[in-house]
Design an enzyme around this catalytic site. Sequence first.
Site, PDB file in Angstrom:
ATOM      1  N   ASN A  23       0.810  -1.227   0.000  1.00  0.00           N
ATOM      2  CA  ASN A  23       0.000   0.000   0.000  1.00  0.00           C
ATOM      3  C   ASN A  23       0.838   1.271   0.000  1.00  0.00           C
ATOM      4  O   ASN A  23       0.294   2.381  -0.105  1.00  0.00           O
ATOM      5  CB  ASN A  23      -0.976  -0.006   1.184  1.00  0.00           C
ATOM      6  CG  ASN A  23      -2.099  -1.020   0.945  1.00  0.00           C
ATOM      7  OD1 ASN A  23      -2.244  -1.538  -0.159  1.00  0.00           O
ATOM      8  ND2 ASN A  23      -2.875  -1.301   1.986  1.00  0.00           N
ATOM      9  N   ARG A  92      -8.716  -1.815  -7.595  1.00  0.00           N
ATOM     10  CA  ARG A  92      -9.304  -0.480  -7.460  1.00  0.00           C
ATOM     11  C   ARG A  92      -8.263   0.591  -7.144  1.00  0.00           C
ATOM     12  O   ARG A  92      -8.495   1.772  -7.401  1.00  0.00           O
ATOM     13  CB  ARG A  92     -10.468  -0.464  -6.487  1.00  0.00           C
ATOM     14  CG  ARG A  92     -10.257  -1.144  -5.183  1.00  0.00           C
ATOM     15  CD  ARG A  92     -11.479  -1.028  -4.315  1.00  0.00           C
ATOM     16  NE  ARG A  92     -11.921   0.336  -4.226  1.00  0.00           N
ATOM     17  CZ  ARG A  92     -13.104   0.792  -4.640  1.00  0.00           C
ATOM     18  NH1 ARG A  92     -13.979  -0.020  -5.164  1.00  0.00           N
ATOM     19  NH2 ARG A  92     -13.420   2.052  -4.507  1.00  0.00           N
ATOM     20  N   CYS A 116     -16.867  -3.524  -4.058  1.00  0.00           N
ATOM     21  CA  CYS A 116     -15.780  -4.438  -3.702  1.00  0.00           C
ATOM     22  C   CYS A 116     -16.219  -5.287  -2.523  1.00  0.00           C
ATOM     23  O   CYS A 116     -17.221  -4.986  -1.882  1.00  0.00           O
ATOM     24  CB  CYS A 116     -14.535  -3.604  -3.445  1.00  0.00           C
ATOM     25  SG  CYS A 116     -13.637  -3.841  -1.981  1.00  0.00           S
ATOM     26  N   ARG A 121     -17.201   1.481  -1.016  1.00  0.00           N
ATOM     27  CA  ARG A 121     -15.961   2.185  -1.363  1.00  0.00           C
ATOM     28  C   ARG A 121     -16.112   3.215  -2.490  1.00  0.00           C
ATOM     29  O   ARG A 121     -15.539   3.076  -3.566  1.00  0.00           O
ATOM     30  CB  ARG A 121     -14.858   1.170  -1.682  1.00  0.00           C
ATOM     31  CG  ARG A 121     -14.576   0.259  -0.515  1.00  0.00           C
ATOM     32  CD  ARG A 121     -13.445  -0.663  -0.764  1.00  0.00           C
ATOM     33  NE  ARG A 121     -12.138  -0.034  -0.615  1.00  0.00           N
ATOM     34  CZ  ARG A 121     -10.999  -0.637  -0.908  1.00  0.00           C
ATOM     35  NH1 ARG A 121     -10.999  -1.858  -1.371  1.00  0.00           N
ATOM     36  NH2 ARG A 121      -9.853  -0.020  -0.736  1.00  0.00           N
ATOM     37  N   PRO A 122     -16.884   4.251  -2.230  1.00  0.00           N
ATOM     38  CA  PRO A 122     -17.035   5.308  -3.245  1.00  0.00           C
ATOM     39  C   PRO A 122     -15.736   6.094  -3.425  1.00  0.00           C
ATOM     40  O   PRO A 122     -14.825   5.997  -2.602  1.00  0.00           O
ATOM     41  CB  PRO A 122     -18.121   6.202  -2.646  1.00  0.00           C
ATOM     42  CG  PRO A 122     -18.042   5.986  -1.173  1.00  0.00           C
ATOM     43  CD  PRO A 122     -17.577   4.567  -0.970  1.00  0.00           C
ATOM     44  N   ILE A 123     -15.677   6.878  -4.513  1.00  0.00           N
ATOM     45  CA  ILE A 123     -14.490   7.745  -4.706  1.00  0.00           C
ATOM     46  C   ILE A 123     -14.908   9.216  -4.737  1.00  0.00           C
ATOM     47  O   ILE A 123     -14.225  10.060  -5.295  1.00  0.00           O
ATOM     48  CB  ILE A 123     -13.701   7.369  -5.982  1.00  0.00           C
ATOM     49  CG1 ILE A 123     -14.617   7.405  -7.222  1.00  0.00           C
ATOM     50  CG2 ILE A 123     -13.024   6.026  -5.840  1.00  0.00           C
ATOM     51  CD1 ILE A 123     -13.837   7.548  -8.518  1.00  0.00           C
ATOM     52  N   ASP A 124     -16.079   9.499  -4.146  1.00  0.00           N
ATOM     53  CA  ASP A 124     -16.591  10.872  -4.178  1.00  0.00           C
ATOM     54  C   ASP A 124     -15.605  11.885  -3.585  1.00  0.00           C
ATOM     55  O   ASP A 124     -15.473  13.007  -4.074  1.00  0.00           O
ATOM     56  CB  ASP A 124     -17.943  10.941  -3.436  1.00  0.00           C
ATOM     57  CG  ASP A 124     -17.837  10.455  -1.993  1.00  0.00           C
ATOM     58  OD1 ASP A 124     -17.210   9.395  -1.774  1.00  0.00           O
ATOM     59  OD2 ASP A 124     -18.356  11.119  -1.087  1.00  0.00           O
ATOM     60  N   LEU A 125     -14.880  11.490  -2.541  1.00  0.00           N
ATOM     61  CA  LEU A 125     -13.972  12.445  -1.897  1.00  0.00           C
ATOM     62  C   LEU A 125     -12.762  12.746  -2.787  1.00  0.00           C
ATOM     63  O   LEU A 125     -12.250  13.866  -2.795  1.00  0.00           O
ATOM     64  CB  LEU A 125     -13.523  11.921  -0.521  1.00  0.00           C
ATOM     65  CG  LEU A 125     -14.678  11.657   0.467  1.00  0.00           C
ATOM     66  CD1 LEU A 125     -14.165  10.994   1.740  1.00  0.00           C
ATOM     67  CD2 LEU A 125     -15.407  12.957   0.809  1.00  0.00           C
ATOM     68  N   ASP A 307      -7.059  -3.247   8.254  1.00  0.00           N
ATOM     69  CA  ASP A 307      -6.382  -4.311   7.501  1.00  0.00           C
ATOM     70  C   ASP A 307      -5.840  -5.422   8.401  1.00  0.00           C
ATOM     71  O   ASP A 307      -5.322  -6.422   7.902  1.00  0.00           O
ATOM     72  CB  ASP A 307      -5.232  -3.727   6.660  1.00  0.00           C
ATOM     73  CG  ASP A 307      -5.752  -2.907   5.484  1.00  0.00           C
ATOM     74  OD1 ASP A 307      -6.955  -2.979   5.181  1.00  0.00           O
ATOM     75  OD2 ASP A 307      -4.940  -2.179   4.877  1.00  0.00           O
ATOM     76  N   LEU A 329     -14.474   1.144   9.658  1.00  0.00           N
ATOM     77  CA  LEU A 329     -14.108   1.789   8.397  1.00  0.00           C
ATOM     78  C   LEU A 329     -14.894   1.269   7.200  1.00  0.00           C
ATOM     79  O   LEU A 329     -15.284   2.037   6.328  1.00  0.00           O
ATOM     80  CB  LEU A 329     -12.609   1.646   8.131  1.00  0.00           C
ATOM     81  CG  LEU A 329     -11.732   2.551   8.975  1.00  0.00           C
ATOM     82  CD1 LEU A 329     -10.280   2.401   8.611  1.00  0.00           C
ATOM     83  CD2 LEU A 329     -12.131   4.005   8.817  1.00  0.00           C
TER      84      LEU A 329
END
Length: 420
Positions: A23, A92, A116, A121-125, A307, A329
Site C-alpha cells: 500500500n 481499485r 468491492c 468504497r465510493p471515490i466521491d472524496l 487491515d 471503516l
Amino acid sequence: MDYLKITGGTKLSGAIDISGAKNSALPVIAATILSDQELTLTNLPNVVDIRTLLKLLGMLGGTVEHNGTVATINNGSMNSTKAVYEIVSQMRASILVLGPLLARFGECEVSLPGGCAIGQRPIDLHLKAMEALGATIEIKGGYVRATAPNGLQGSKIVFDKITVGGTENTIMAAALAYGTTTIINAAKEPEIVQLCEMIASSGIEVKGIGSSEIIIEGTGQKPLKFQDTEIIPDRIEAGTYLCAGAITNSEITLNRVNTTHIEASINKLEGMGCSFDIQDDSITIYGNNRLNPVSLITTEYPGFPTDMQAQFMAVATMAIGESVIEERLFENRFMHVSELNRLGADIWLKGSVAAVRPVAQLYGADVMATDLRASSALVLAALVAKGDTNVRRIYHLDRGYDNLEGKLASLGAKIERLSE
Ligand code: EPZ
C-alpha cells in the site's frame, strides 16, 4: 486454480524478512507519473497488485523494467491518459493514477472502480478534491473524465472523512498544481508519509508530513525529478506474521520491519498475553498458551488498522474468553466470519460488531478466501485447525502477500500450494 493446503497443529520457529509495503508501493508507483525522468524503486513486494499497476503505466506509454523487487520507470514517453476498465476492475487502487495524470497532462479518463468485497468504497472524496483544485469532472460510460486544460490551481481541501487514497490522489495532484494546496483532515498513515517524502525529495516544499494538515507548494505543471526510492516495510504483512506467532503459541522473529508502524498490533497482542523483544528493525514474538480475549475497534492510523481486523479475529478464536471486534471503516468487512465458523469458530455478528467466543479446537475444512486480509485470517486459523484446511480463491492472497506459503513453510508450517 491454485489453492493452499494447510495441515494445522505445528509450532512455528525461526525468522523471516518482511517485504516492502504494497500500500506504499502503489501510490509511489502512481506518483512516478508526475515525472518525465527515469527513477528506480527498490524493495517492491513481489505481488500481483504491483505488477498490475506497472502494467497500467506501460499501457499509458511509460517504460517499465521490472524484476522482482526492483523497477526502473521512465514516464517521459507517456502518451495516453486513459486507465481502462480491464485494469481498474482488477485493482481499485488504479484510481491512484487520477491525480497525477490530471496534474501532469491536464486531462485523464479513469474507469470507475465499482463495488468491492469489503464495502461500497465510493471515490466521491477523490473527485471533490480534484474539483476543488479546479478540475471539471464528468462521469460517463463507466469512466471518470477529469479536465483542467490550464492546469490545476492550489486550494484548501477539507476532507469530510479521513481517506487514505483520497489524500494520496490530492497530494499527487497538488504537487504539479499552480500555487499552494492545504489538505485538512489528511490521512496520517506511514504510506502517506512515504509518498510525501518522495515528493519532497524532488525539491518541492511539503509541510506537515505525518500530520492531519499537509501543505504543498505545486510546481505549476513542471514535471518532478525524483530521487530513487526504497519502499517501506509492510506493516500489515508484519502484523499478520505476529498473529501467526500468537495463534500458534510460537517464538518467531521478523526482520526488516518498522516496529513503530505496528505499535497498535503489538499493543493488542501484549494485552492478549504475548511478549516481545523489539530491536531497531526486527521484532521477536513469544506466544502464550493461554491467550486473553481482545477488545478492538478499527480506526485510522495510528489507531488499530482495519487491515488487521480479520487476522485478529482468527487469533481471538483461540482466546480463553469472549472477544469483541468492531469494524468502523468498511461496512462489509466481515466476510471471513462465516468461513472461520466453517472451521469451528463461534463468532456472532451484530451490525459492525463481532463477538468471538472461545472454542477448544478448530477443525480443518474447505474454505474460500473473499478478500486479501480475510484470506490471511483463514490461513492463520488453518495453522491451528486439526487436520487439513484447503483455502481456495487464493488469487486474493497473491495480490498482496509476497510468498506467503514460502515464508510460513520456512517457519515450519505445513503448507503447500496445489492446483486443481
Ligand atoms: C486504503 O484503501 C488501503 N488500500 C486499504 O487496504 C485500507 O483498508 C484502507 O486504506 C483503510 O486503511 C490501499 O492503500 C491501496 P480509504 P482506500 O479511502 O484508500 C470511505 C488492503 O487490504 N471513502 O481510506 O480505498 C471508504 O468507503 C486494502 O490492503 C468514501 O466514503 O481507503 C471507507 O469507508 C483494502 N469516499 C473510508 O472512507 C471516498 O471518496 C476509508 O477509505 C473515499 C473513501
